[in-house]
Design a protein around this motif. Sequence first.
Motif, PDB file in Angstrom:
ATOM      1  N   GLN A 128     -36.457 -30.444 -58.564  1.00  0.00           N
ATOM      2  CA  GLN A 128     -35.044 -30.612 -58.194  1.00  0.00           C
ATOM      3  C   GLN A 128     -34.193 -29.602 -58.972  1.00  0.00           C
ATOM      4  O   GLN A 128     -33.243 -29.924 -59.686  1.00  0.00           O
ATOM      5  CB  GLN A 128     -34.557 -32.041 -58.269  1.00  0.00           C
ATOM      6  CG  GLN A 128     -34.521 -32.770 -59.579  1.00  0.00           C
ATOM      7  CD  GLN A 128     -33.618 -34.001 -59.458  1.00  0.00           C
ATOM      8  OE1 GLN A 128     -32.650 -34.022 -58.717  1.00  0.00           O
ATOM      9  NE2 GLN A 128     -33.948 -35.042 -60.175  1.00  0.00           N
ATOM     10  N   CYS A 185     -37.908 -24.321 -55.953  1.00  0.00           N
ATOM     11  CA  CYS A 185     -38.884 -24.217 -57.039  1.00  0.00           C
ATOM     12  C   CYS A 185     -40.027 -23.286 -56.626  1.00  0.00           C
ATOM     13  O   CYS A 185     -40.258 -23.033 -55.443  1.00  0.00           O
ATOM     14  CB  CYS A 185     -39.417 -25.599 -57.411  1.00  0.00           C
ATOM     15  SG  CYS A 185     -40.420 -26.367 -56.136  1.00  0.00           S
ATOM     16  N   CYS A 201     -39.133 -35.293 -53.938  1.00  0.00           N
ATOM     17  CA  CYS A 201     -38.238 -34.680 -54.915  1.00  0.00           C
ATOM     18  C   CYS A 201     -36.822 -34.856 -54.379  1.00  0.00           C
ATOM     19  O   CYS A 201     -36.576 -34.600 -53.200  1.00  0.00           O
ATOM     20  CB  CYS A 201     -38.608 -33.201 -55.028  1.00  0.00           C
ATOM     21  SG  CYS A 201     -37.396 -32.186 -55.865  1.00  0.00           S
ATOM     22  N   LEU A 224     -46.676 -31.931 -58.019  1.00  0.00           N
ATOM     23  CA  LEU A 224     -45.657 -32.922 -57.656  1.00  0.00           C
ATOM     24  C   LEU A 224     -46.424 -34.194 -57.330  1.00  0.00           C
ATOM     25  O   LEU A 224     -47.002 -34.298 -56.268  1.00  0.00           O
ATOM     26  CB  LEU A 224     -44.836 -32.439 -56.460  1.00  0.00           C
ATOM     27  CG  LEU A 224     -43.372 -32.898 -56.440  1.00  0.00           C
ATOM     28  CD1 LEU A 224     -42.600 -32.235 -55.344  1.00  0.00           C
ATOM     29  CD2 LEU A 224     -43.216 -34.375 -56.445  1.00  0.00           C
ATOM     30  N   VAL A 271     -42.978 -24.404 -54.067  1.00  0.00           N
ATOM     31  CA  VAL A 271     -42.706 -24.410 -52.627  1.00  0.00           C
ATOM     32  C   VAL A 271     -42.442 -22.985 -52.124  1.00  0.00           C
ATOM     33  O   VAL A 271     -42.770 -22.650 -50.981  1.00  0.00           O
ATOM     34  CB  VAL A 271     -41.548 -25.380 -52.304  1.00  0.00           C
ATOM     35  CG1 VAL A 271     -41.088 -25.253 -50.857  1.00  0.00           C
ATOM     36  CG2 VAL A 271     -42.012 -26.821 -52.563  1.00  0.00           C
ATOM     37  N   CYS A 331     -37.537 -29.057 -47.315  1.00  0.00           N
ATOM     38  CA  CYS A 331     -38.705 -29.427 -48.125  1.00  0.00           C
ATOM     39  C   CYS A 331     -38.968 -30.918 -47.961  1.00  0.00           C
ATOM     40  O   CYS A 331     -38.071 -31.737 -48.177  1.00  0.00           O
ATOM     41  CB  CYS A 331     -38.471 -29.090 -49.589  1.00  0.00           C
ATOM     42  SG  CYS A 331     -39.870 -29.603 -50.608  1.00  0.00           S
ATOM     43  N   SER A 351     -34.235 -33.231 -54.371  1.00  0.00           N
ATOM     44  CA  SER A 351     -33.460 -32.067 -53.922  1.00  0.00           C
ATOM     45  C   SER A 351     -33.548 -31.815 -52.418  1.00  0.00           C
ATOM     46  O   SER A 351     -32.648 -31.208 -51.841  1.00  0.00           O
ATOM     47  CB  SER A 351     -33.907 -30.808 -54.669  1.00  0.00           C
ATOM     48  OG  SER A 351     -33.243 -30.729 -55.897  1.00  0.00           O
ATOM     49  N   THR A 352     -34.656 -32.203 -51.781  1.00  0.00           N
ATOM     50  CA  THR A 352     -34.821 -31.977 -50.338  1.00  0.00           C
ATOM     51  C   THR A 352     -34.201 -30.629 -49.948  1.00  0.00           C
ATOM     52  O   THR A 352     -33.272 -30.547 -49.138  1.00  0.00           O
ATOM     53  CB  THR A 352     -34.190 -33.120 -49.510  1.00  0.00           C
ATOM     54  OG1 THR A 352     -34.494 -34.359 -50.152  1.00  0.00           O
ATOM     55  CG2 THR A 352     -34.729 -33.157 -48.091  1.00  0.00           C
ATOM     56  N   CYS A 353     -34.725 -29.564 -50.534  1.00  0.00           N
ATOM     57  CA  CYS A 353     -34.099 -28.242 -50.400  1.00  0.00           C
ATOM     58  C   CYS A 353     -34.078 -27.766 -48.945  1.00  0.00           C
ATOM     59  O   CYS A 353     -35.049 -27.949 -48.196  1.00  0.00           O
ATOM     60  CB  CYS A 353     -34.853 -27.227 -51.236  1.00  0.00           C
ATOM     61  SG  CYS A 353     -34.626 -27.476 -52.999  1.00  0.00           S
TER      62      CYS A 353
HETATM   63  S1  SF4 Z   1     -37.077 -28.332 -55.908  1.00  0.00           S
HETATM   64 FE1  SF4 Z   1     -39.040 -27.744 -54.948  1.00  0.00          FE
HETATM   65  S2  SF4 Z   1     -40.095 -29.692 -54.519  1.00  0.00           S
HETATM   66 FE2  SF4 Z   1     -37.924 -30.159 -54.914  1.00  0.00          FE
HETATM   67  S3  SF4 Z   1     -37.009 -30.215 -52.865  1.00  0.00           S
HETATM   68 FE3  SF4 Z   1     -36.681 -28.147 -53.710  1.00  0.00          FE
HETATM   69  S4  SF4 Z   1     -38.409 -26.962 -52.946  1.00  0.00           S
HETATM   70 FE4  SF4 Z   1     -38.954 -29.125 -52.690  1.00  0.00          FE
END
Ligand code: SF4
Length: 698
Positions: free
Chosen positions: A187, A54, A21, A593, A57, A17, A23-25
């Motif tokens: 996050q 989330c 944010c 966001l 995304v 991602c 978390s950079t998922c």
């Molecule tokens: S929580 Fe959502 S916006 Fe944040 S990095 Fe993960 S996917 Fe992206």
Amino acid sequence: MNQLVRPPEVEIHASACPHDCPSTCALEVEVLDGRAIGRVRGAEDNLYTAGVICAKVARYAERIHHPDRLLHPLIRKGPKGSGQFAPISWDDALDLVAEKFLVAEARYGSETVWPYYYAGTMGLIMRDGINRLRHVKRYSGFHSTICVNPAWTGFIAGTGKLAGPDPREMAKSDCVVIWGTNPVNTQVNVMTHAVRARKERGAKIVAVDIYMNGTMEAADLAVLVRPGTDGALACAVMHCLFRDGFADREYLEKYTDAPRELEEHVCTRSPEWASRITGCPVETIEEFAKLVAERKRTYFRLGYGFGRSRNGTANMHAASCIAAVRGSWALEGGGAFHNNGAIYHWNKSMTEGHDAIDPSIRMLDQSRIGPVLCGEPDALINGVPVTALLIQNTNPMSVAPEQDKVKRGFAREDLFTCVHEQFMTETAQMADVVLPATMFMEHDDFYQGGGHQYIQLGPKLIDPPGECRNNHEVVCALAKRLGASHPGFTMTERELIDWTLQNSGWGTLAVLEANKWIDCQPDFATAHYTKGFAWPDGKFRFKPDWKTVPFRSPWLVGPVDDMPVLPDHWEVIEEATPEHPFRLATSPARNFLNSTFNETPTSLAREHRPTVMIHPQDAAKLGIADGDKVILGNTRGEVRLHAKIFDGVRRGVLIAESIWPNSAYEDGRGINTLTGADAIAPYGGAAFHDNRVWVKRL
Ligand code: SF4
């Protein structure tokens, strides 16, 4: 006749991602027939993402295949901001931008051009490459203050370094304190690990925030404070730890700079004292302190939210001090964490052209774009006006503070603005030239986690629509026309990724591609500072020297000399007055966001309309009913929106979840009309949650 519809061929690809944010998922993306995006999921095998992302995304197909994507370059045909544009070829558009920049430079010098960008993508190629152009061309510098400066500086003030215990250790904690961040909204992984600790170890989750958001609702203990009073809460918790014999004196002697001074100082910072400042009951403060006392293995997950006050730097530092008083740093699952920015040790000379930096070139403050564009001498560092802008990955017309000035600035007839964007944002509407930009699955890039410890690859998965081009392509094409020379302009995205990895000690692109991510987690002793904190004497600083906290800033700003010597409540916030009896914060809405996702139908439908939360007793006093139209105002302007009666805020506090487009407000004035562009001490930042206002029924 029934026609057989062939189901699409589905391939699953890894990505990351790119949004702003921590978390950079790590993502798993369905690619349909090699050309469209299907469902997006969290990668199960990434130990931080752990399969959870989330909702906004997860439904990314809605954004990437949106019918309103910009597809072709456009040139303005009507008055600025009128939305009247005509198509233009890429070559003609780039020629025009280059010509305007060269003419501006010939008239005023190179500092009249200001490349302006931010975190619409966090990719190290697509976000940061614009800096290479500015360094080589000696354009005005971009001091990026809008998000991280107060929080990062406050954290580094104690530890000496922006890094902390492995975020996955939250799952091994006995108490997780989630302070000033709302991971139920974004996050989300913080909740994953905190809830795991609760399930598997009986851990308690404490949330500290300024309204009863989703995270506060999910916590075992919700500590509801007035905005900008976190320093007082932190002092009271430390007061209780010393008072009740739970300060780890051995740890304090070995690892901290001034434990006896701190003890003497917080002796007067009782829960009663803090209750008067924070609005939080004494019993809640005592309960919070008791949890930390009884559960030494406490992990403080400190977010950005409470940094967005004029005393935000001091508040972050105060919160980080609790773990040192309790000695929690020494234990697995204990300590304080904010961001892992310091662990990656990047060599950015090729991506950003650091080798071309001329330190004599002025830096302009991102958060002060309104005063900069309005020609205020102090904002311009007494230099030439900004007459040309190149904007990527940000939407200052919506997100920057002191919005009336931002709008006036962008409307200047002598300002030439080029915006490279994915949608016709409110900033793009003010442009002279609009260029269509790719989204993250349409180009190659790589990412570092702020809230974790992975480097991740986000490869190109599908072709972009229309004539969209990525940021690197645009920067290189302009460099060629502007006579800017640097090896980075001749390299592909993949070559830049490979070069940066190799020259930063992280292997190669081929290895990253094969493994999807690199786990950069430092060893336990480094992450927990058991061999000493990152200062020459190895001591955590309760008494930071605010003027020398190691942070990337060209100057000191704000009332630095008045900053508290020891952790404290610093009375520098926009406190309520009889004329402005409320304190307004602009916390993030769940389905947006910043201004990203402002365009997706589901996000808009779920957020419904701009509202402001107000306590029932405050509303009754003002004759305001739920759903009434109200006006908020202060010396910066007025905003019209709807009231939402909500008992999850303290009396005198207003929360307007954001960021809605300005056009969602009936007179086009968005919430940042009310926020200030004055810089937070000591290194800048915008106090988005620190605004005194009045409110009345419309
Ligand atoms: S929580 Fe959502 S916006 Fe944040 S990095 Fe993960 S996917 Fe992206």
